[in-house]
Design an enzyme around this catalytic site. Structure first.
Site, PDB file in Angstrom:
ATOM      1  N   THR A 142       0.032   7.833   8.025  1.00  9.93           N
ATOM      2  CA  THR A 142      -0.875   6.741   8.393  1.00  9.93           C
ATOM      3  C   THR A 142      -1.685   7.033   9.651  1.00  9.93           C
ATOM      4  O   THR A 142      -1.213   7.752  10.548  1.00  9.93           O
ATOM      5  CB  THR A 142      -0.058   5.452   8.620  1.00  9.93           C
ATOM      6  N   GLU A 148      -1.973   5.046  11.895  1.00 10.36           N
ATOM      7  CA  GLU A 148      -1.227   4.445  13.015  1.00 10.36           C
ATOM      8  C   GLU A 148      -0.545   5.519  13.862  1.00 10.36           C
ATOM      9  O   GLU A 148      -0.137   5.254  14.990  1.00 10.36           O
ATOM     10  CB  GLU A 148      -0.180   3.451  12.491  1.00 10.36           C
ATOM     11  N   TYR A 197       6.566   0.835  13.803  1.00 11.81           N
ATOM     12  CA  TYR A 197       6.078   1.366  12.516  1.00 11.81           C
ATOM     13  C   TYR A 197       5.485   2.765  12.714  1.00 11.81           C
ATOM     14  O   TYR A 197       5.832   3.707  12.000  1.00 11.81           O
ATOM     15  CB  TYR A 197       5.024   0.409  11.943  1.00 11.81           C
ATOM     16  N   LYS A 238       6.931   6.269  11.219  1.00 13.27           N
ATOM     17  CA  LYS A 238       6.093   7.103  10.346  1.00 13.27           C
ATOM     18  C   LYS A 238       5.871   8.493  10.956  1.00 13.27           C
ATOM     19  O   LYS A 238       5.615   9.461  10.235  1.00 13.27           O
ATOM     20  CB  LYS A 238       4.747   6.411  10.094  1.00 13.27           C
TER      21      LYS A 238
HETATM   22  P1  NDP Z   1       2.715  -2.422   0.590  1.00 11.92           P
HETATM   23  O1  NDP Z   1       3.343  -3.130   1.734  1.00 11.92           O
HETATM   24  O2  NDP Z   1       1.761  -3.142  -0.297  1.00 11.92           O
HETATM   25  O3  NDP Z   1       3.864  -1.820  -0.345  1.00 11.92           O
HETATM   26  C1  NDP Z   1       5.038  -1.286   0.187  1.00 11.92           C
HETATM   27  C2  NDP Z   1       5.986  -0.991  -0.949  1.00 11.92           C
HETATM   28  O4  NDP Z   1       7.217  -0.487  -0.391  1.00 11.92           O
HETATM   29  C3  NDP Z   1       6.373  -2.226  -1.781  1.00 11.92           C
HETATM   30  O5  NDP Z   1       6.502  -1.846  -3.124  1.00 11.92           O
HETATM   31  C4  NDP Z   1       7.721  -2.600  -1.208  1.00 11.92           C
HETATM   32  O6  NDP Z   1       8.545  -3.306  -2.107  1.00 11.92           O
HETATM   33  C5  NDP Z   1       8.300  -1.206  -0.970  1.00 11.92           C
HETATM   34  N1  NDP Z   1       9.434  -1.216  -0.059  1.00 11.92           N
HETATM   35  C6  NDP Z   1       9.559  -1.879   1.109  1.00 11.92           C
HETATM   36  N2  NDP Z   1      10.777  -1.666   1.634  1.00 11.92           N
HETATM   37  C7  NDP Z   1      11.433  -0.853   0.764  1.00 11.92           C
HETATM   38  C8  NDP Z   1      12.737  -0.319   0.729  1.00 11.92           C
HETATM   39  N3  NDP Z   1      13.630  -0.586   1.669  1.00 11.92           N
HETATM   40  N4  NDP Z   1      13.081   0.476  -0.306  1.00 11.92           N
HETATM   41  C9  NDP Z   1      12.186   0.732  -1.302  1.00 11.92           C
HETATM   42  N5  NDP Z   1      10.941   0.230  -1.333  1.00 11.92           N
HETATM   43  C10 NDP Z   1      10.575  -0.558  -0.308  1.00 11.92           C
HETATM   44  O7  NDP Z   1       2.034  -1.118   1.199  1.00 11.92           O
HETATM   45  P2  NDP Z   1       0.732  -0.307   0.691  1.00 11.92           P
HETATM   46  O8  NDP Z   1       0.787  -0.177  -0.771  1.00 11.92           O
HETATM   47  O9  NDP Z   1      -0.457  -0.884   1.348  1.00 11.92           O
HETATM   48  O10 NDP Z   1       0.980   1.111   1.385  1.00 11.92           O
HETATM   49  C11 NDP Z   1       1.678   2.155   0.700  1.00 11.92           C
HETATM   50  C12 NDP Z   1       2.213   3.141   1.714  1.00 11.92           C
HETATM   51  O11 NDP Z   1       1.134   3.690   2.464  1.00 11.92           O
HETATM   52  C13 NDP Z   1       3.171   2.542   2.741  1.00 11.92           C
HETATM   53  O12 NDP Z   1       4.130   3.538   3.040  1.00 11.92           O
HETATM   54  C14 NDP Z   1       2.295   2.284   3.943  1.00 11.92           C
HETATM   55  O13 NDP Z   1       3.048   2.292   5.131  1.00 11.92           O
HETATM   56  C15 NDP Z   1       1.343   3.463   3.856  1.00 11.92           C
HETATM   57  N6  NDP Z   1       0.025   3.264   4.422  1.00 11.92           N
HETATM   58  C16 NDP Z   1      -0.728   2.179   4.045  1.00 11.92           C
HETATM   59  C17 NDP Z   1      -1.982   2.011   4.560  1.00 11.92           C
HETATM   60  C18 NDP Z   1      -2.847   0.866   4.127  1.00 11.92           C
HETATM   61  O14 NDP Z   1      -3.859   0.624   4.794  1.00 11.92           O
HETATM   62  N7  NDP Z   1      -2.534   0.176   3.042  1.00 11.92           N
HETATM   63  C19 NDP Z   1      -2.545   2.963   5.535  1.00 11.92           C
HETATM   64  C20 NDP Z   1      -1.710   4.116   5.769  1.00 11.92           C
HETATM   65  C21 NDP Z   1      -0.468   4.234   5.237  1.00 11.92           C
HETATM   66  P3  NDP Z   1       8.429  -4.915  -2.264  1.00 11.92           P
HETATM   67  O15 NDP Z   1       7.252  -5.148  -3.168  1.00 11.92           O
HETATM   68  O16 NDP Z   1       9.739  -5.279  -2.843  1.00 11.92           O
HETATM   69  O17 NDP Z   1       8.198  -5.461  -0.886  1.00 11.92           O
HETATM   70  P1  GDP Z   2      -2.788  -2.352  10.814  1.00 12.09           P
HETATM   71  O1  GDP Z   2      -3.996  -1.611  11.283  1.00 12.09           O
HETATM   72  O2  GDP Z   2      -1.910  -1.523   9.922  1.00 12.09           O
HETATM   73  O3  GDP Z   2      -2.022  -2.997  11.893  1.00 12.09           O
HETATM   74  O4  GDP Z   2      -3.338  -3.474   9.792  1.00 12.09           O
HETATM   75  P2  GDP Z   2      -3.551  -5.053   9.968  1.00 12.09           P
HETATM   76  O5  GDP Z   2      -4.475  -5.477   8.898  1.00 12.09           O
HETATM   77  O6  GDP Z   2      -2.234  -5.767  10.050  1.00 12.09           O
HETATM   78  O7  GDP Z   2      -4.261  -5.206  11.396  1.00 12.09           O
HETATM   79  C1  GDP Z   2      -5.505  -4.611  11.662  1.00 12.09           C
HETATM   80  C2  GDP Z   2      -5.987  -5.081  13.033  1.00 12.09           C
HETATM   81  O8  GDP Z   2      -6.319  -6.458  12.951  1.00 12.09           O
HETATM   82  C3  GDP Z   2      -4.951  -4.945  14.156  1.00 12.09           C
HETATM   83  O9  GDP Z   2      -5.587  -4.419  15.283  1.00 12.09           O
HETATM   84  C4  GDP Z   2      -4.528  -6.377  14.412  1.00 12.09           C
HETATM   85  O10 GDP Z   2      -4.126  -6.629  15.759  1.00 12.09           O
HETATM   86  C5  GDP Z   2      -5.819  -7.112  14.103  1.00 12.09           C
HETATM   87  N1  GDP Z   2      -5.614  -8.528  13.805  1.00 12.09           N
HETATM   88  C6  GDP Z   2      -6.247  -9.557  14.418  1.00 12.09           C
HETATM   89  N2  GDP Z   2      -5.805 -10.725  13.948  1.00 12.09           N
HETATM   90  C7  GDP Z   2      -4.848 -10.440  13.029  1.00 12.09           C
HETATM   91  C8  GDP Z   2      -4.026 -11.259  12.195  1.00 12.09           C
HETATM   92  O11 GDP Z   2      -4.079 -12.479  12.235  1.00 12.09           O
HETATM   93  N3  GDP Z   2      -3.178 -10.608  11.347  1.00 12.09           N
HETATM   94  C9  GDP Z   2      -3.113  -9.254  11.287  1.00 12.09           C
HETATM   95  N4  GDP Z   2      -2.286  -8.672  10.406  1.00 12.09           N
HETATM   96  N5  GDP Z   2      -3.870  -8.453  12.075  1.00 12.09           N
HETATM   97  C10 GDP Z   2      -4.727  -9.047  12.939  1.00 12.09           C
END
Ligand code: NDP
Ligand code: GDP
Length: 375
Positions: free
Chosen positions: A136, A138, A160, A164
Protein backbone atom coordinates in the site's frame (compact mmCIF):
# COMPACT_ATOMS: atom_id res chain seq x y z
CA UNK A 1 -6.31 -15.40 -24.08
CA UNK A 2 -8.16 -17.98 -21.92
CA UNK A 3 -6.19 -19.36 -18.94
CA UNK A 4 -8.26 -22.50 -18.66
CA UNK A 5 -7.70 -24.58 -15.55
CA UNK A 6 -5.36 -22.06 -13.94
CA UNK A 7 -6.21 -22.03 -10.25
CA UNK A 8 -6.19 -18.87 -8.14
CA UNK A 9 -6.71 -18.51 -4.40
CA UNK A 10 -7.84 -15.10 -3.13
CA UNK A 11 -7.74 -14.09 0.53
CA UNK A 12 -10.09 -11.17 1.17
CA UNK A 13 -12.38 -12.39 -1.61
CA UNK A 14 -15.39 -10.71 0.02
CA UNK A 15 -13.74 -7.27 -0.09
CA UNK A 16 -13.80 -4.60 -2.80
CA UNK A 17 -10.72 -5.85 -4.67
CA UNK A 18 -11.52 -9.50 -4.07
CA UNK A 19 -14.83 -9.07 -5.88
CA UNK A 20 -13.37 -7.29 -8.93
CA UNK A 21 -10.39 -9.64 -9.11
CA UNK A 22 -12.67 -12.69 -8.97
CA UNK A 23 -14.70 -11.31 -11.88
CA UNK A 24 -11.51 -10.64 -13.86
CA UNK A 25 -9.98 -14.08 -13.27
CA UNK A 26 -13.24 -15.89 -14.02
CA UNK A 27 -13.49 -13.94 -17.29
CA UNK A 28 -10.02 -15.26 -18.12
CA UNK A 29 -11.05 -18.87 -17.55
CA UNK A 30 -9.50 -19.39 -14.08
CA UNK A 31 -10.93 -21.55 -11.35
CA UNK A 32 -11.19 -19.14 -8.41
CA UNK A 33 -11.06 -20.19 -4.76
CA UNK A 34 -11.69 -17.57 -2.11
CA UNK A 35 -11.28 -17.46 1.65
CA UNK A 36 -14.23 -15.94 3.50
CA UNK A 37 -14.57 -15.34 7.22
CA UNK A 38 -17.35 -16.78 9.26
CA UNK A 39 -19.56 -13.95 10.52
CA UNK A 40 -22.89 -13.97 12.34
CA UNK A 41 -24.45 -12.29 9.29
CA UNK A 42 -23.74 -13.17 5.67
CA UNK A 43 -20.77 -11.13 4.38
CA UNK A 44 -20.62 -12.23 0.75
CA UNK A 45 -22.74 -9.43 -0.80
CA UNK A 46 -19.98 -8.33 -3.15
CA UNK A 47 -19.50 -11.81 -4.67
CA UNK A 48 -23.01 -13.24 -4.42
CA UNK A 49 -23.50 -12.71 -8.16
CA UNK A 50 -20.58 -15.09 -8.77
CA UNK A 51 -21.95 -17.85 -6.53
CA UNK A 52 -22.40 -21.23 -8.16
CA UNK A 53 -24.35 -24.08 -6.66
CA UNK A 54 -21.68 -26.56 -5.50
CA UNK A 55 -23.86 -29.38 -6.83
CA UNK A 56 -23.45 -28.13 -10.39
CA UNK A 57 -20.71 -29.56 -12.56
CA UNK A 58 -17.80 -27.33 -13.61
CA UNK A 59 -18.02 -25.03 -10.60
CA UNK A 60 -15.33 -22.37 -11.10
CA UNK A 61 -15.95 -20.17 -8.03
CA UNK A 62 -15.53 -21.81 -4.62
CA UNK A 63 -15.46 -20.28 -1.17
CA UNK A 64 -13.70 -21.73 1.90
CA UNK A 65 -14.09 -20.63 5.49
CA UNK A 66 -10.84 -19.30 6.89
CA UNK A 67 -8.94 -16.58 8.65
CA UNK A 68 -5.47 -15.14 8.20
CA UNK A 69 -4.85 -15.54 11.93
CA UNK A 70 -5.10 -19.34 11.61
CA UNK A 71 -1.96 -20.94 10.16
CA UNK A 72 -3.39 -24.46 10.11
CA UNK A 73 -6.47 -23.33 8.23
CA UNK A 74 -4.42 -21.37 5.69
CA UNK A 75 -2.00 -24.24 5.17
CA UNK A 76 -4.80 -26.78 4.73
CA UNK A 77 -6.64 -24.65 2.18
CA UNK A 78 -3.46 -24.06 0.16
CA UNK A 79 -2.71 -27.79 0.28
CA UNK A 80 -6.22 -28.67 -0.93
CA UNK A 81 -6.40 -26.01 -3.61
CA UNK A 82 -2.81 -26.29 -4.97
CA UNK A 83 -3.08 -22.79 -6.44
CA UNK A 84 -1.02 -21.48 -9.35
CA UNK A 85 -1.54 -17.97 -8.01
CA UNK A 86 -2.34 -16.60 -4.56
CA UNK A 87 -3.60 -13.04 -4.17
CA UNK A 88 -3.24 -12.03 -0.53
CA UNK A 89 -5.84 -9.27 -0.31
CA UNK A 90 -7.20 -10.13 3.15
CA UNK A 91 -6.49 -7.42 5.71
CA UNK A 92 -7.81 -5.16 8.40
CA UNK A 93 -7.68 -2.42 5.82
CA UNK A 94 -8.88 0.71 7.64
CA UNK A 95 -6.16 3.12 8.76
CA UNK A 96 -8.22 4.87 11.46
CA UNK A 97 -9.46 1.58 12.91
CA UNK A 98 -5.88 0.28 13.07
CA UNK A 99 -5.19 2.84 15.83
CA UNK A 100 -7.97 1.15 17.85
CA UNK A 101 -6.90 -2.44 17.02
CA UNK A 102 -3.12 -2.26 16.53
CA UNK A 103 -2.26 -5.78 17.69
CA UNK A 104 -5.01 -7.41 15.62
CA UNK A 105 -3.91 -5.37 12.60
CA UNK A 106 -0.30 -6.50 13.03
CA UNK A 107 -1.44 -10.12 13.33
CA UNK A 108 -3.56 -10.12 10.17
CA UNK A 109 -1.79 -7.64 7.90
CA UNK A 110 1.76 -8.49 9.00
CA UNK A 111 1.86 -12.08 10.24
CA UNK A 112 -1.00 -13.12 7.94
CA UNK A 113 1.34 -12.49 5.01
CA UNK A 114 4.04 -14.62 6.64
CA UNK A 115 1.52 -17.44 7.15
CA UNK A 116 0.77 -17.54 3.42
CA UNK A 117 4.43 -17.45 2.37
CA UNK A 118 5.49 -20.05 4.91
CA UNK A 119 2.60 -22.39 3.99
CA UNK A 120 3.65 -22.27 0.33
CA UNK A 121 7.24 -22.99 1.32
CA UNK A 122 6.43 -25.84 3.72
CA UNK A 123 4.07 -27.47 1.21
CA UNK A 124 6.86 -27.52 -1.38
CA UNK A 125 4.93 -25.23 -3.73
CA UNK A 126 7.63 -22.58 -4.20
CA UNK A 127 8.13 -23.53 -7.87
CA UNK A 128 4.43 -23.73 -8.67
CA UNK A 129 2.66 -21.00 -6.73
CA UNK A 130 3.04 -17.28 -7.49
CA UNK A 131 2.08 -14.82 -4.77
CA UNK A 132 0.71 -11.29 -4.95
CA UNK A 133 0.95 -9.26 -1.74
CA UNK A 134 -1.43 -6.29 -1.33
CA UNK A 135 1.03 -3.61 -0.29
CA UNK A 136 0.00 0.00 0.00
CA UNK A 137 0.95 3.63 -0.52
CA UNK A 138 0.43 3.98 3.27
CA UNK A 139 4.00 2.61 3.48
CA UNK A 140 5.22 6.04 2.30
CA UNK A 141 3.41 7.85 5.12
CA UNK A 142 5.36 10.95 6.07
CA UNK A 143 6.37 12.61 2.82
CA UNK A 144 9.98 11.81 1.85
CA UNK A 145 9.71 12.39 -1.89
CA UNK A 146 6.99 13.27 -4.45
CA UNK A 147 5.76 11.62 -6.55
CA UNK A 148 6.30 8.36 -4.67
CA UNK A 149 7.82 5.46 -6.60
CA UNK A 150 9.33 2.02 -5.97
CA UNK A 151 12.60 3.52 -4.66
CA UNK A 152 11.03 6.12 -2.33
CA UNK A 153 11.91 5.41 1.34
CA UNK A 154 9.07 4.18 3.56
CA UNK A 155 7.89 6.02 6.70
CA UNK A 156 4.53 4.54 7.75
CA UNK A 157 2.26 6.65 9.98
CA UNK A 158 -0.25 4.17 11.40
CA UNK A 159 -0.39 0.67 12.89
CA UNK A 160 -1.87 -0.35 9.52
CA UNK A 161 1.10 1.11 7.64
CA UNK A 162 3.60 -0.51 10.00
CA UNK A 163 1.90 -3.92 9.76
CA UNK A 164 1.88 -3.66 5.97
CA UNK A 165 5.58 -2.75 6.09
CA UNK A 166 6.25 -6.16 7.64
CA UNK A 167 4.10 -7.75 4.93
CA UNK A 168 6.10 -5.92 2.26
CA UNK A 169 9.52 -6.93 3.57
CA UNK A 170 8.66 -10.54 4.41
CA UNK A 171 7.46 -10.90 0.81
CA UNK A 172 10.77 -9.50 -0.48
CA UNK A 173 12.67 -11.73 1.94
CA UNK A 174 10.92 -14.96 0.87
CA UNK A 175 11.49 -14.03 -2.77
CA UNK A 176 15.21 -13.58 -2.14
CA UNK A 177 15.72 -16.39 0.38
CA UNK A 178 13.69 -19.14 -1.32
CA UNK A 179 13.57 -17.93 -4.89
CA UNK A 180 9.79 -17.63 -4.73
CA UNK A 181 7.72 -15.75 -7.31
CA UNK A 182 6.33 -13.20 -4.84
CA UNK A 183 5.48 -9.58 -5.72
CA UNK A 184 4.35 -6.50 -3.86
CA UNK A 185 1.81 -4.29 -5.57
CA UNK A 186 2.22 -0.89 -3.90
CA UNK A 187 -1.27 0.32 -4.69
CA UNK A 188 -2.40 3.86 -4.10
CA UNK A 189 -5.98 4.41 -2.93
CA UNK A 190 -8.51 2.84 -5.25
CA UNK A 191 -12.24 3.15 -4.96
CA UNK A 192 -15.46 2.03 -6.62
CA UNK A 193 -19.14 1.54 -5.89
CA UNK A 194 -18.01 -1.52 -3.88
CA UNK A 195 -15.64 0.48 -1.63
CA UNK A 196 -16.18 -0.03 2.10
CA UNK A 197 -18.69 2.51 3.43
CA UNK A 198 -16.31 4.06 5.97
CA UNK A 199 -13.52 5.03 3.57
CA UNK A 200 -13.68 8.69 2.76
CA UNK A 201 -14.75 8.55 -0.91
CA UNK A 202 -17.63 6.17 -0.28
CA UNK A 203 -18.63 8.04 2.85
CA UNK A 204 -18.83 11.17 0.67
CA UNK A 205 -20.77 9.63 -2.23
CA UNK A 206 -23.19 7.95 0.16
CA UNK A 207 -23.74 11.13 2.17
CA UNK A 208 -24.13 13.31 -0.95
CA UNK A 209 -26.75 10.91 -2.30
CA UNK A 210 -28.62 10.83 1.01
CA UNK A 211 -28.48 14.62 1.39
CA UNK A 212 -29.99 15.30 -1.99
CA UNK A 213 -32.69 12.69 -1.37
CA UNK A 214 -33.50 14.33 1.97
CA UNK A 215 -32.47 11.27 4.03
CA UNK A 216 -29.45 12.97 5.65
CA UNK A 217 -28.85 16.58 6.60
CA UNK A 218 -25.10 17.06 6.94
CA UNK A 219 -21.90 15.20 6.05
CA UNK A 220 -19.55 15.19 9.06
CA UNK A 221 -15.99 14.78 7.91
CA UNK A 222 -12.37 14.84 9.16
CA UNK A 223 -9.24 16.30 7.55
CA UNK A 224 -10.33 18.13 4.38
CA UNK A 225 -6.75 18.97 3.39
CA UNK A 226 -5.50 15.38 3.03
CA UNK A 227 -4.50 14.64 -0.56
CA UNK A 228 -4.92 11.23 -2.16
CA UNK A 229 -4.15 9.69 -5.53
CA UNK A 230 -7.49 7.99 -6.19
CA UNK A 231 -7.94 5.41 -8.95
CA UNK A 232 -10.68 2.93 -9.86
CA UNK A 233 -10.43 -0.57 -8.33
CA UNK A 234 -11.40 -2.16 -11.66
CA UNK A 235 -8.20 -0.78 -13.22
CA UNK A 236 -6.06 -1.80 -10.26
CA UNK A 237 -7.01 -5.49 -10.19
CA UNK A 238 -5.79 -5.73 -13.81
CA UNK A 239 -2.37 -4.60 -12.61
CA UNK A 240 -2.37 -7.24 -9.83
CA UNK A 241 -2.93 -9.97 -12.38
CA UNK A 242 -0.30 -8.58 -14.78
CA UNK A 243 2.31 -8.64 -11.99
CA UNK A 244 1.97 -12.41 -11.71
CA UNK A 245 2.29 -13.02 -15.48
CA UNK A 246 5.88 -11.79 -15.90
CA UNK A 247 9.18 -13.68 -16.30
CA UNK A 248 10.56 -12.27 -13.04
CA UNK A 249 8.83 -11.27 -9.80
CA UNK A 250 9.15 -7.56 -9.02
CA UNK A 251 7.42 -4.88 -6.96
CA UNK A 252 5.35 -2.19 -8.66
CA UNK A 253 3.66 1.11 -7.79
CA UNK A 254 0.11 1.43 -9.16
CA UNK A 255 -1.26 4.97 -9.19
CA UNK A 256 -2.83 7.58 -11.45
CA UNK A 257 -0.26 10.34 -10.82
CA UNK A 258 -3.01 12.83 -9.91
CA UNK A 259 -3.67 13.96 -6.36
CA UNK A 260 -6.83 15.61 -5.02
CA UNK A 261 -7.87 16.95 -1.62
CA UNK A 262 -10.76 15.46 0.30
CA UNK A 263 -12.41 18.90 0.01
CA UNK A 264 -12.24 18.77 -3.80
CA UNK A 265 -13.60 15.23 -3.86
CA UNK A 266 -16.63 16.46 -1.92
CA UNK A 267 -17.09 19.33 -4.41
CA UNK A 268 -16.91 16.85 -7.29
CA UNK A 269 -19.54 14.58 -5.72
CA UNK A 270 -21.98 17.47 -5.21
CA UNK A 271 -21.20 18.90 -8.62
CA UNK A 272 -22.16 15.53 -10.11
CA UNK A 273 -25.74 16.24 -9.03
CA UNK A 274 -25.71 19.90 -10.09
CA UNK A 275 -24.80 21.47 -6.73
CA UNK A 276 -21.90 23.88 -6.27
CA UNK A 277 -20.34 24.06 -2.81
CA UNK A 278 -18.09 26.70 -1.26
CA UNK A 279 -16.03 26.10 1.88
CA UNK A 280 -15.38 28.67 4.58
CA UNK A 281 -13.88 28.78 8.06
CA UNK A 282 -10.72 27.08 9.19
CA UNK A 283 -9.66 23.65 10.46
CA UNK A 284 -12.23 22.17 12.85
CA UNK A 285 -14.71 25.00 12.18
CA UNK A 286 -14.71 24.61 8.39
CA UNK A 287 -18.09 24.19 6.71
CA UNK A 288 -19.33 23.59 3.17
CA UNK A 289 -22.33 25.60 1.90
CA UNK A 290 -24.48 25.35 -1.20
CA UNK A 291 -23.83 28.32 -3.49
CA UNK A 292 -25.90 27.15 -6.45
CA UNK A 293 -28.26 24.33 -7.25
CA UNK A 294 -29.06 23.41 -10.82
CA UNK A 295 -30.62 20.04 -10.13
CA UNK A 296 -34.08 19.78 -11.67
CA UNK A 297 -35.52 17.40 -9.06
CA UNK A 298 -34.01 18.79 -5.90
CA UNK A 299 -34.02 22.45 -4.88
CA UNK A 300 -31.94 23.52 -1.91
CA UNK A 301 -31.77 26.96 -0.28
CA UNK A 302 -28.61 28.83 -1.18
CA UNK A 303 -26.38 29.01 1.88
CA UNK A 304 -27.53 25.67 3.34
CA UNK A 305 -24.67 24.02 5.24
CA UNK A 306 -24.21 20.44 4.09
CA UNK A 307 -20.65 19.69 5.24
CA UNK A 308 -19.16 20.16 8.72
CA UNK A 309 -15.75 19.16 10.05
CA UNK A 310 -15.83 16.87 13.08
CA UNK A 311 -12.47 16.33 14.77
CA UNK A 312 -13.41 12.79 15.82
CA UNK A 313 -12.46 11.72 12.30
CA UNK A 314 -8.92 13.10 12.58
CA UNK A 315 -6.13 10.56 13.00
CA UNK A 316 -3.40 10.68 15.68
CA UNK A 317 -0.84 10.79 12.85
CA UNK A 318 -1.91 11.67 9.32
CA UNK A 319 -0.58 10.94 5.84
CA UNK A 320 -0.88 14.38 4.25
CA UNK A 321 -0.01 13.75 0.63
CA UNK A 322 0.03 10.72 -1.63
CA UNK A 323 0.81 10.92 -5.32
CA UNK A 324 2.26 7.97 -7.16
CA UNK A 325 4.56 7.52 -10.12
CA UNK A 326 3.48 4.36 -11.97
CA UNK A 327 6.07 4.68 -14.78
CA UNK A 328 7.58 1.25 -14.08
CA UNK A 329 4.20 -0.47 -14.22
CA UNK A 330 3.20 1.36 -17.38
CA UNK A 331 6.47 0.50 -19.13
CA UNK A 332 6.97 -3.10 -17.98
CA UNK A 333 3.38 -4.28 -17.70
CA UNK A 334 1.85 -2.00 -20.36
CA UNK A 335 -0.76 -1.07 -17.77
CA UNK A 336 -2.88 2.05 -18.32
CA UNK A 337 -5.85 3.08 -16.18
CA UNK A 338 -9.11 3.43 -18.13
CA UNK A 339 -11.03 5.47 -15.54
CA UNK A 340 -10.40 9.16 -14.77
CA UNK A 341 -11.25 10.63 -11.37
CA UNK A 342 -14.38 12.17 -12.94
CA UNK A 343 -15.42 8.72 -14.20
CA UNK A 344 -14.85 7.31 -10.71
CA UNK A 345 -16.98 9.95 -8.99
CA UNK A 346 -19.72 9.46 -11.56
CA UNK A 347 -19.67 5.67 -11.17
CA UNK A 348 -19.87 5.90 -7.37
CA UNK A 349 -22.54 8.61 -7.35
CA UNK A 350 -24.72 6.77 -9.88
CA UNK A 351 -24.53 3.61 -7.83
CA UNK A 352 -25.19 5.26 -4.43
CA UNK A 353 -28.07 7.35 -5.75
CA UNK A 354 -29.66 4.20 -7.11
CA UNK A 355 -29.13 2.44 -3.79
CA UNK A 356 -30.73 5.17 -1.69
CA UNK A 357 -33.59 5.77 -4.12
CA UNK A 358 -34.41 2.10 -3.69
CA UNK A 359 -34.15 2.50 0.08
CA UNK A 360 -36.46 5.52 -0.04
CA UNK A 361 -38.95 3.59 -2.14
CA UNK A 362 -38.93 0.71 0.36
CA UNK A 363 -39.36 3.14 3.26
CA UNK A 364 -42.29 4.77 1.53
CA UNK A 365 -43.81 1.30 1.28
CA UNK A 366 -43.53 0.93 5.06
CA UNK A 367 -40.43 -1.28 5.13
CA UNK A 368 -37.85 -0.63 7.86
CA UNK A 369 -34.32 0.26 6.79
CA UNK A 370 -31.42 -0.29 9.15
CA UNK A 371 -28.88 2.51 8.88
CA UNK A 372 -25.22 1.53 9.02
CA UNK A 373 -22.77 3.58 11.10
CA UNK A 374 -21.09 6.54 9.41
CA UNK A 375 -17.55 6.31 10.78
P1 NDP B 1 -11.57 -4.47 1.98
O1 NDP B 1 -11.52 -3.93 3.37
O2 NDP B 1 -12.72 -4.15 1.09
O3 NDP B 1 -11.45 -6.06 2.04
C1 NDP B 1 -10.63 -6.70 2.97
C2 NDP B 1 -10.90 -8.19 2.89
O4 NDP B 1 -10.08 -8.84 3.89
C3 NDP B 1 -12.35 -8.58 3.21
O5 NDP B 1 -12.71 -9.66 2.40
C4 NDP B 1 -12.26 -9.02 4.66
O6 NDP B 1 -13.26 -9.93 5.04
C5 NDP B 1 -10.91 -9.72 4.64
N1 NDP B 1 -10.35 -9.91 5.97
C6 NDP B 1 -10.29 -9.03 6.98
N2 NDP B 1 -9.74 -9.60 8.07
C7 NDP B 1 -9.45 -10.88 7.72
C8 NDP B 1 -8.92 -11.98 8.42
N3 NDP B 1 -8.58 -11.90 9.70
N4 NDP B 1 -8.75 -13.15 7.77
C9 NDP B 1 -9.12 -13.26 6.46
N5 NDP B 1 -9.67 -12.25 5.75
C10 NDP B 1 -9.83 -11.08 6.38
O7 NDP B 1 -10.20 -4.04 1.30
P2 NDP B 1 -9.88 -3.74 -0.26
O8 NDP B 1 -10.52 -4.76 -1.09
O9 NDP B 1 -10.12 -2.31 -0.51
O10 NDP B 1 -8.29 -3.93 -0.27
C11 NDP B 1 -7.70 -5.20 -0.58
C12 NDP B 1 -6.30 -5.24 -0.03
O11 NDP B 1 -5.52 -4.20 -0.61
C13 NDP B 1 -6.19 -5.04 1.48
O12 NDP B 1 -5.12 -5.84 1.93
C14 NDP B 1 -5.86 -3.58 1.63
O13 NDP B 1 -5.17 -3.33 2.83
C15 NDP B 1 -4.97 -3.37 0.41
N6 NDP B 1 -4.95 -2.03 -0.14
C16 NDP B 1 -6.13 -1.39 -0.45
C17 NDP B 1 -6.10 -0.14 -1.00
C18 NDP B 1 -7.37 0.55 -1.40
O14 NDP B 1 -7.31 1.76 -1.65
N7 NDP B 1 -8.50 -0.13 -1.50
C19 NDP B 1 -4.83 0.56 -1.25
C20 NDP B 1 -3.66 -0.25 -0.99
C21 NDP B 1 -3.74 -1.49 -0.44
P3 NDP B 1 -14.72 -9.42 5.53
O15 NDP B 1 -15.48 -9.11 4.27
O16 NDP B 1 -15.23 -10.57 6.30
O17 NDP B 1 -14.49 -8.19 6.36
P1 GDP C 1 -6.62 5.89 3.70
O1 GDP C 1 -5.84 6.78 2.79
O2 GDP C 1 -6.31 4.44 3.50
O3 GDP C 1 -6.54 6.27 5.12
O4 GDP C 1 -8.15 5.98 3.19
P2 GDP C 1 -9.41 6.77 3.79
O5 GDP C 1 -10.40 6.85 2.70
O6 GDP C 1 -9.87 6.15 5.08
O7 GDP C 1 -8.86 8.23 4.14
C1 GDP C 1 -8.31 9.06 3.14
C2 GDP C 1 -8.03 10.43 3.76
O8 GDP C 1 -9.27 11.06 4.04
C3 GDP C 1 -7.25 10.40 5.07
O9 GDP C 1 -6.27 11.39 5.03
C4 GDP C 1 -8.30 10.74 6.11
O10 GDP C 1 -7.78 11.42 7.26
C5 GDP C 1 -9.19 11.68 5.31
N1 GDP C 1 -10.53 11.81 5.87
C6 GDP C 1 -11.14 12.98 6.18
N2 GDP C 1 -12.34 12.76 6.71
C7 GDP C 1 -12.50 11.42 6.77
C8 GDP C 1 -13.56 10.59 7.23
O11 GDP C 1 -14.58 11.05 7.72
N3 GDP C 1 -13.39 9.24 7.10
C9 GDP C 1 -12.26 8.71 6.56
N4 GDP C 1 -12.16 7.38 6.43
N5 GDP C 1 -11.23 9.47 6.13
C10 GDP C 1 -11.35 10.82 6.24
Amino acid sequence: MIYKNKIALITGVTGQDGAYLSELLLSKGYIVHGIKRRASLLNTDRVDHLYQDPHESNVRFKLHYGDLSDSMNITRIIQEVQPDEIYNLGAMSHVKVSFDTPEYTANIDGLGTLRILEAVRLLGLTEKTRIYQASTSELYGLVQEVPQKETTPFYPRSPYGVAKLYGYWITVNYREAYNMYACNGILFNHESPLRGETFVTRKITRATSKIILGIQDVLYIGNLDAKRDWGHAKDYVEAMWLMLQQDKPEDYVIATGITTTVRDFIKMAFSNVGITLAFEGEAEAEIGKIVSCAHLDYQFPIGKVVVKVDAQYYRPTEVDLLIGDATKCKQKLQWEPKFTLEDLVKDMMTSDLKLFKKEQYLKAGGHDIVNSSEE
